[in-house]
Design a protein around this motif. Sequence first.
Motif, PDB file in Angstrom:
ATOM      1  N   UNK A   1     -40.323  -3.258  33.245  1.00 38.91           N
ATOM      2  CA  UNK A   1     -40.654  -2.303  33.397  1.00 38.91           C
ATOM      3  C   UNK A   1     -39.702  -1.185  34.405  1.00 38.91           C
ATOM      4  N   UNK A   2     -39.312  -2.539  35.140  1.00 38.77           N
ATOM      5  CA  UNK A   2     -38.669  -1.128  36.599  1.00 38.77           C
ATOM      6  C   UNK A   2     -37.054  -1.055  35.644  1.00 38.77           C
ATOM      7  N   UNK A   3     -36.481  -1.903  34.805  1.00 38.92           N
ATOM      8  CA  UNK A   3     -35.467  -1.739  33.862  1.00 38.92           C
ATOM      9  C   UNK A   3     -35.627  -0.291  33.751  1.00 38.92           C
ATOM     10  N   UNK A   4     -36.605  -0.337  32.094  1.00 40.75           N
ATOM     11  CA  UNK A   4     -36.887   0.182  31.109  1.00 40.75           C
ATOM     12  C   UNK A   4     -36.817   2.137  31.163  1.00 40.75           C
ATOM     13  N   UNK A   5     -37.882   2.190  33.057  1.00 38.42           N
ATOM     14  CA  UNK A   5     -37.909   3.357  33.615  1.00 38.42           C
ATOM     15  C   UNK A   5     -36.358   3.958  33.755  1.00 38.42           C
ATOM     16  N   UNK A   6     -35.728   2.705  34.676  1.00 39.21           N
ATOM     17  CA  UNK A   6     -34.492   3.506  35.163  1.00 39.21           C
ATOM     18  C   UNK A   6     -33.651   3.898  33.596  1.00 39.21           C
ATOM     19  N   UNK A   7     -33.406   3.562  32.397  1.00 39.21           N
ATOM     20  CA  UNK A   7     -32.992   3.215  30.933  1.00 39.21           C
ATOM     21  C   UNK A   7     -34.053   4.681  30.507  1.00 39.21           C
ATOM     22  N   UNK A   8     -35.172   4.788  30.623  1.00 41.19           N
ATOM     23  CA  UNK A   8     -35.968   5.938  30.066  1.00 41.19           C
ATOM     24  C   UNK A   8     -34.891   7.260  30.473  1.00 41.19           C
ATOM     25  N   UNK A   9     -34.828   6.739  31.966  1.00 45.08           N
ATOM     26  CA  UNK A   9     -34.458   8.271  32.562  1.00 45.08           C
ATOM     27  C   UNK A   9     -32.895   8.919  32.183  1.00 45.08           C
TER      28      UNK A   9
END
Length: 120
Positions: free
Chosen positions: A109-117
């Motif tokens: 989820x941490x990586x997903x948040x960065x990628x969404x940004x």
Amino acid sequence: MTGLAIHIVDDDAPFRDSLAFALMAHDFDVTSHGDPAAFLLALPEDQPACVVCDIRMPGLSGIEVARALRARVVPVHVILVTGHADRDLVARATEAGAMLVLEKPFAPQRLIEVLVGLAY
């Protein structure tokens, strides 16, 4: 989800597959690569992308991959991952062009948040 291609470069196939599955479940366009040198040869120069790359691999290191990607025509976002981070390693990764260093294990989820940004 976006036009941003996500490339996972890691010699650990179970990690690569698990992370790819998590990202694809969130509608990211993901391609996995086990060989960093082959990945660099195959990546189109003009493709917007984000590369999630292990730092310690046989052959080219993730830091060497980040340096090579920094010279691309279209900027490529680089996120490096490692099981053994320290200040010196993070500093070298940042100098090479990495925008972020994540220490394994990390919550997808941490990586997903960065990628969404990055995607917007």
